[in-house]
Motif scaffolding. Structure first.
Motif, mmCIF file in Angstrom:
data_model
loop_
_atom_site.group_PDB
_atom_site.id
_atom_site.type_symbol
_atom_site.label_atom_id
_atom_site.label_comp_id
_atom_site.label_asym_id
_atom_site.label_seq_id
_atom_site.Cartn_x
_atom_site.Cartn_y
_atom_site.Cartn_z
ATOM 1 N N VAL A 160 54.352 53.425 47.032
ATOM 2 C CA VAL A 160 55.057 52.629 46.039
ATOM 3 C C VAL A 160 54.411 51.252 45.964
ATOM 4 N N VAL A 161 54.529 50.611 44.831
ATOM 5 C CA VAL A 161 54.102 49.231 44.682
ATOM 6 C C VAL A 161 55.258 48.462 44.051
ATOM 7 N N LEU A 162 55.669 47.388 44.700
ATOM 8 C CA LEU A 162 56.786 46.571 44.253
ATOM 9 C C LEU A 162 56.265 45.472 43.338
ATOM 10 N N VAL A 163 56.791 45.426 42.110
ATOM 11 C CA VAL A 163 56.305 44.493 41.096
ATOM 12 C C VAL A 163 57.497 43.800 40.451
ATOM 13 N N ASN A 164 57.380 42.506 40.251
ATOM 14 C CA ASN A 164 58.423 41.765 39.548
ATOM 15 C C ASN A 164 58.633 42.364 38.155
ATOM 16 N N PRO A 165 59.873 42.599 37.728
ATOM 17 C CA PRO A 165 60.111 43.244 36.422
ATOM 18 C C PRO A 165 59.446 42.533 35.246
ATOM 19 N N GLU A 166 59.430 41.200 35.252
ATOM 20 C CA GLU A 166 58.794 40.483 34.141
ATOM 21 C C GLU A 166 57.290 40.697 34.152
ATOM 22 N N ASP A 167 56.675 40.653 35.337
ATOM 23 C CA ASP A 167 55.237 40.942 35.424
ATOM 24 C C ASP A 167 54.961 42.375 34.968
ATOM 25 N N ALA A 168 55.817 43.296 35.395
ATOM 26 C CA ALA A 168 55.621 44.704 35.040
ATOM 27 C C ALA A 168 55.670 44.899 33.527
ATOM 28 N N ARG A 169 56.603 44.238 32.864
ATOM 29 C CA ARG A 169 56.691 44.375 31.408
ATOM 30 C C ARG A 169 55.439 43.821 30.738
ATOM 31 N N LEU B 171 53.823 48.226 32.878
ATOM 32 C CA LEU B 171 54.103 49.109 34.011
ATOM 33 C C LEU B 171 55.581 49.471 34.003
ATOM 34 N N ALA B 172 55.901 50.640 33.530
ATOM 35 C CA ALA B 172 57.293 51.071 33.480
ATOM 36 C C ALA B 172 57.794 51.398 34.875
ATOM 37 N N ASP B 173 59.060 51.114 35.118
ATOM 38 C CA ASP B 173 59.664 51.467 36.402
ATOM 39 C C ASP B 173 59.619 52.988 36.567
ATOM 40 N N TYR C 194 60.982 45.211 41.203
ATOM 41 C CA TYR C 194 61.579 44.659 42.421
ATOM 42 C C TYR C 194 61.585 43.134 42.324
ATOM 43 N N PRO C 195 62.582 42.478 42.896
ATOM 44 C CA PRO C 195 62.690 41.023 42.752
ATOM 45 C C PRO C 195 61.749 40.244 43.668
ATOM 46 N N THR C 196 60.444 40.515 43.568
ATOM 47 C CA THR C 196 59.470 39.708 44.294
ATOM 48 C C THR C 196 59.108 38.493 43.448
#
Length: 769
Positions: free
Chosen positions: A682-691, A695-697, A723-725
């Motif tokens: 798994v890779v944990l990514v801040n939701p805003e960065d992912a958008r 990068l969809a959850d 993830y809230p990083t």
């Protein structure tokens, strides 16, 4: 009855169940999980005696972390992850020749480290011949003769590399370094090179001792505790009870971390009814600074500047008497830190840290109000290019208010493996002090080598160049603990003979030199009998306390040997008893007498180690406010400004542990506190960065490392978890993502791999792993 080994194939690890992260650690769930794992691996007959003996004064030291025990012990003096470590060590699963006959090395190489570790304890020496497909049993005499023959055939002693993991006892480590130096080399990389080498480098320069300066009692007396770049809930769970005690005594706690971690939010103490049964916990963190990766230098510089500015306004925030009497370099430090124009300074601090100025000012206000401050840290501070400057700036912060060398204050680098600090004290180091070598020569009558040897990174480079004929590992999982997995594996395959002293199977046993030996060792919990008498060893914890460790369990096989016996038997074949009387070291008291003659602070070692509480090693800054540095004082340093640069469309990745692992040992596939179950890729990514990156959850992606050498470093098919990083940052588990850490990306001064500062991009998922 021995438990059967799991026969199921490796589980798929890129499709975990993902839920919300938890906001509290320990409690009843941790206790039940501990009991389940001990039962599954060891059963009641082996498991119960082991758990009742771990961390007890007449028992054995936990093979997990190096967190110290207090003078008073609970009857169950262990944490959930300690229970996992002991359960796997005390397991009744035994690996025999039948297993290796059924599984060629090529098949084992396709298995995960988790599956390999679950198979059980190694019970007899094993040999992989050149060109062979399977490990086969070999006798101890034949195996050690083979090692001795290969060592004698070297053109230079520096064609050998002797690696050490942090679980090796003081007695075994002392013998091991003595053997290497009698052979004629300082090629002694160890796991410290990959973790707290930056701490030792910075602390040696600034306060004169490369170790922490605090005790448990200091934590209990502190007004302010800053926990930076550390996740105690998973990596040092028993630390939470110390923080709880400090909090109840009135301490304020600041947590500095890119990730919110459950353990630092709330601790449900399983030793108390409220924490165990009622779900009541203690809120630990008063102020959470969710910093960007690598922003710690900017943060501590900013806090220090605020303290200096308050002093210039006439506020009594600095310990001027201490600064004048005990430190050097204050004026240069202050001038450099105050010289940058304010607007530029704070714009850079906010960019580098991701924190608002007001939060930094809150931390500075807490520091100014505290008479006794402790700063704790771990890998989050030590695995960056600028880690040594970060830690030097932490020391500057503590020196400003005289927070070294008085009760309730000091530096607290929290070590990982259970005797990693003791191994270094015993001389496991590639750059030994001249005074240590002088003492070794005086005690044993031979001239040890003075030229510096290889650390971990330089050992890998030497292997890649074909300069290493023998690689000997005392424990550990070198191939998968090291950075740049693909390059490291290629380098290891260029070695003539690889030798691993091990308790369990791991990935390093299936990535070998031309020939390979596995030598099965007794574990910390195993009883060590010699001529009918039980022998014991000693360890040093993270706060420099040395104490005895007595194994309590009957070994699963007579084919296992202690690490001391393996070293002295090999040394006897190489050197006989001249000038070192190796045969006499079957008596551990003889080893401890030698240690007492060589290592400062171990005078009367045997008698003091036999005391139920052990003893604490001297530490001049802590004990007498004496600083054995080049200036004779504690040194303020000028550290400039630096933070990792991340191109647009990329993130900065840190490698970290899950809750079901310790170092490279994976106990299970859950990371309960982060809401990850039944999978590790798994890779944990801040939701805003992912958008922004598309990068969809729940989507699968390849993580690709970027480094200007043109070599592809790819971790394939990782599940994206929103993830809230901190913004701009990502996180994923090692050792799976060690493949992304470039060998040449290391910390200045310490040469530690920069596993917390990996620039990555994301590409569509490729084929199967």
């Amino acid at each position: 009855m021995r438990n059967r080994r799991p026969t199921a194939p490796d589980p798929v690890q890129d499709s975990p169940a993902v839920g919300p992260p938890e906001n509290a650690a320990a409690g009843l769930t941790a206790v039940l999980n501990s009991m389940r794992l001990v039962g599954e691996h060891a059963g009641v007959r082996r498991g119960l005696p082991a758990m009742l003996a771990v961390n007890q004064k007449e028992g054995f030291d936990c093979p997990g972390c190096a967190w110290p025990e207090g003078d008073w012990r609970h009857r169950a003096e262990f944490c959930e992850n300690g229970a996992k470590a002991v359960a796997e060590e005390a397991t009744s699963r035994a690996l025999t020749s039948d297993f290796f006959a059924a599984h060629p090395v090529s098949e084992l190489a396709e298995r995960s480290g988790y599956w390999l570790g679950q198979q059980g304890r190694l019970t007899e020496p094993l040999y992989l011949a050149e060109g062979a497909s399977h490990y086969t049993p070999i006798g101890w005499d034949e195996a050690l003769d083979m090692v001795a023959s290969e060592l004698r055939a070297m053109d230079s002693p520096d064609e050998a590399v002797f690696y050490t993991s942090g679980r090796t006892s003081n007695e075994a480590a002392f013998c091991y370094q003595l053997f290497a130096r009698q052979l004629g080399t300082n090629n002694m990389p160890d796991c410290s090179n990959m973790c707290h080498e930056s701490s030792g480098s910075a602390l040696s320069e600034t306060i004169g001792v490369g170790k922490g300066s605090v005790s448990l009692e200091d934590l209990y007396k502190a007004d302010l505790i800053i926990v930076a770049g550390q996740n105690p809930g998973t990596n040092h769970p028993r630390m939470l009870s110390a923080l709880e005690r400090a909090k109840r005594a009135g301490a304020r706690i600041v947590t500095v971390n890119p990730l919110p971690e459950a353990g630092m939010q709330e601790f449900r103490n399983p030793q108390e009814v409220g924490g165990l049964l009622l779900g009541r916990g203690t809120r630990l963190t008063d102020l959470f600074a969710q910093i960007r990766l690598g922003g710690d230098l900017a943060l501590f510089s900013a806090v220090n500047r605020l303290l200096l500015e308050a002093d210039r306004r006439g506020e009594e925030v600095l310990d001027r008497e201490f600064i004048s009497a005990c430190t050097h370099g204050f004026d240069a430090f202050a001038e450099a830190l105050l010289s940058e124009p304010e607007e530029e300074f704070w714009a850079r601090v906010e960019r580098d840290t991701g924190l608002e100025r007001s939060l930094v000012e809150e931390i500075a206000a807490l520091a100014a109000a505290s008479e006794r401050t402790v700063v704790c840290w771990a890998m989050g501070l030590t695995q960056h290019r600028h880690s040594v400057p970060i830690i030097r700036e932490v020391v500057n912060f503590l020196l400003l208010r005289g927070n070294i060398g008085r009760p309730g204050a000091g530096v607290c680098p929290v070590r990982g493996h259970s005797n990693v600090q003791g191994d270094r004290t015993m001389g496991i180091v590639e750059r030994p002090a001249e005074s240590f070598l002088d003492a070794l020569e005086a005690e044993f009558g031979f001239a040890p080598p003075r030229r510096h040897g290889h650390d971990t990174v330089n050992a890998i480079r030497a292997m890649a160049r074909g300069e290493v004929r023998v690689f000997f590992a005392m424990g550990g999982n070198f191939v998968h603990a090291s950075p740049d997995t693909g390059f490291t594996e290629e380098a290891m395959r260029r070695v003539g003979l690889t030798v691993h002293v091990s308790t369990k199977l791991n990935r390093s046993h299936v990535v070998t030199g031309t020939r390979a030996l596995i030598l099965p060792a007794l574990a910390r919990s195993d009883r060590d009998l010699h001529e009918g008498r039980a022998r014991w060893v000693t360890v040093e914890d993270s706060m420099s306390r040395v104490h005895a460790s007595h194994g309590v369990l009957p070994p699963l096989s007579e084919g296992m040997r202690s690490e001391v016996d393996i070293v002295r038997d090999l040394a006897g074949r190489m050197f006989g008893d001249s000038p070192v009387e190796w045969s006499g070291m079957a008596d551990h008291d003889r080893i401890r007498d030698h240690v007492a003659a060589v290592v400062p602070g171990f005078e009367d070692f045997n008698a003091r180690a036999r005391g139920r509480d052990g003893f604490t090693l001297p530490h001049a800054p802590r004990d007498e406010r004496r600083f054995p540095t080049a200036t004779g004082k504690a040194n303020f340093t000028v550290n400039g400004s630096y933070a990792p640069e991340v191109p647009e469309g990329r993130l900065l990745l840190q490698t970290l542990r899950s809750h079901d692992q310790y170092n490279t040992t994976v106990y299970g596939l859950d990371d309960r506190y982060r809401g990850i179950r039944n999978g590790r890729r798994v890779v944990l990514v801040n939701p805003e960065d992912a958008r922004e990156l598309g990068l969809a959850d729940g989507s699968l992606t390849d993580i690709v490392g970027e480094w200007p050498d043109g070599r592809e470093r790819r971790a394939a098919r990782f599940r994206v978890v929103h993830y809230p990083t901190a913004r701009g940052c990502a996180a994923s588990y090692y050792p799976e993502t060690n493949v992304l850490v470039p060998l040449d990306s290391t910390a200045e001064v310490s040469n530690t791999p920069t596993s917390k500062s990996v620039v990555v991009r994301f590409e569509p998922a490729s084929g199967p792993v």
